[in-house]
Design a protein around this motif. Structure first.
Motif, mmCIF file in Angstrom:
data_model
loop_
_atom_site.group_PDB
_atom_site.id
_atom_site.type_symbol
_atom_site.label_atom_id
_atom_site.label_comp_id
_atom_site.label_asym_id
_atom_site.label_seq_id
_atom_site.Cartn_x
_atom_site.Cartn_y
_atom_site.Cartn_z
ATOM 1 N N ILE A 76 1.030 -1.049 0.121
ATOM 2 C CA ILE A 76 0.074 -0.108 -0.222
ATOM 3 C C ILE A 76 0.893 1.032 0.030
ATOM 4 O O ILE A 76 1.984 1.291 0.796
ATOM 5 N N ALA A 77 0.705 2.439 -1.079
ATOM 6 C CA ALA A 77 1.412 3.260 -1.141
ATOM 7 C C ALA A 77 0.671 4.544 -0.597
ATOM 8 O O ALA A 77 -0.438 4.877 -1.131
ATOM 9 N N PHE A 78 1.036 5.292 0.047
ATOM 10 C CA PHE A 78 0.778 6.455 0.835
ATOM 11 C C PHE A 78 1.360 7.464 0.161
ATOM 12 O O PHE A 78 2.408 7.742 0.135
ATOM 13 N N ALA A 79 0.459 8.758 -0.233
ATOM 14 C CA ALA A 79 1.160 9.922 -0.721
ATOM 15 C C ALA A 79 1.438 10.868 0.575
ATOM 16 O O ALA A 79 0.899 10.891 1.389
ATOM 17 N N ALA B 248 9.727 5.441 -1.050
ATOM 18 C CA ALA B 248 10.719 4.599 -0.069
ATOM 19 C C ALA B 248 9.665 3.741 0.490
ATOM 20 O O ALA B 248 8.451 3.867 0.675
ATOM 21 N N PHE B 249 10.499 2.538 0.918
ATOM 22 C CA PHE B 249 9.637 1.538 1.456
ATOM 23 C C PHE B 249 9.807 1.105 3.171
ATOM 24 O O PHE B 249 11.214 1.419 3.476
ATOM 25 N N LEU B 250 8.971 1.093 3.820
ATOM 26 C CA LEU B 250 9.026 0.357 5.038
ATOM 27 C C LEU B 250 9.025 -1.072 5.323
ATOM 28 O O LEU B 250 8.372 -1.537 4.452
ATOM 29 N N GLU C 229 4.770 1.781 1.190
ATOM 30 C CA GLU C 229 5.683 2.751 0.348
ATOM 31 C C GLU C 229 5.073 4.218 0.803
ATOM 32 O O GLU C 229 3.806 4.455 0.936
ATOM 33 N N ILE C 230 5.972 5.033 0.694
ATOM 34 C CA ILE C 230 5.519 6.378 0.810
ATOM 35 C C ILE C 230 6.171 7.075 -0.407
ATOM 36 O O ILE C 230 7.049 6.491 -0.852
ATOM 37 N N CYS C 231 5.360 7.873 -0.919
ATOM 38 C CA CYS C 231 5.686 8.456 -2.135
ATOM 39 C C CYS C 231 5.242 10.037 -2.401
ATOM 40 O O CYS C 231 4.198 10.523 -1.671
ATOM 41 N N SER C 232 6.007 10.778 -3.066
ATOM 42 C CA SER C 232 5.553 12.076 -3.471
ATOM 43 C C SER C 232 5.976 12.273 -4.814
ATOM 44 O O SER C 232 6.784 11.673 -5.545
ATOM 45 N N ASP C 233 5.269 13.257 -5.591
ATOM 46 C CA ASP C 233 5.696 13.658 -6.877
ATOM 47 C C ASP C 233 7.119 13.945 -6.997
ATOM 48 O O ASP C 233 7.689 14.846 -6.261
ATOM 49 N N LYS C 234 7.838 13.608 -8.088
ATOM 50 C CA LYS C 234 9.201 14.094 -8.436
ATOM 51 C C LYS C 234 9.228 15.457 -8.606
ATOM 52 O O LYS C 234 10.439 15.709 -8.071
ATOM 53 N N ASN C 235 8.481 16.182 -8.924
ATOM 54 C CA ASN C 235 8.681 17.534 -9.192
ATOM 55 C C ASN C 235 8.646 18.296 -7.949
ATOM 56 O O ASN C 235 9.258 19.326 -7.888
#
Ligand code: ZN
Length: 136
Positions: free
Chosen positions: A78-81, A114-116, A127-133
């Motif tokens: 599961i990926a969180f923004a 990045a993953f925990l 997973e945590i993620c953010s937009d590359k920009n």
């Protein structure tokens, strides 16, 4: 954490699964993207605000290959923004979570990710993620 960004699903044959999920979700995938550094091909479906990410291994050293060997196909992560992967990693580690990645890295879909480690999250690969920009 801002919202669930996507749910990752490990599959053996992404072309077959693209057809299956197109029927299930009643929408076509909107992109296919290889992530050579992870040894995966991914495809993405948009379901409301949330995406479904299908992942197929492209080599035996891929984490997806190992996952399917051990557990078979199914929900993988599961990926969180988040607004900022690096500061969120720092916060999570200070709360005792174990990070697989010590800093954000390039992922599919123009994301820094990045993953925990699942052993610190009740076995839910997170997973945590953010937009590359945006800022790393
Ligand atoms: Zn993902």
């Amino acid at each position: 954490m801002q919202k669930i960004e996507h749910i990752g699903i490990a599959v053996k044959d992404i072309e077959e699964s693209n057809k299956l999920f197109a029927k299930l979700l009643n929408t076509e995938h909107y992109k296919i993207e290889a992530v050579p550094s992870e040894g995966v091909i991914t495809s993405f479906f948009q379901v409301g605000e949330v995406k479904i990410e299908l992942l197929q291994a492209t080599c035996e050293s891929s984490a997806i290959h190992k996952f399917i060997e051990n557990k078979g196909e199914g929900v993988h992560h599961i990926a969180f923004a988040v607004e900022n992967v690096q500061s969120e990693l720092t916060r999570l580690k200070s709360e005792g979570f174990e990070a697989i990645h010590q800093e954000g890295k390039d992922g599919a879909d123009h994301k820094i990710i990045a993953f925990l480690h699942p052993k610190s999250t009740n076995r839910v690969l997170t997973e945590i993620c953010s937009d590359k920009n945006a800022a790393k």
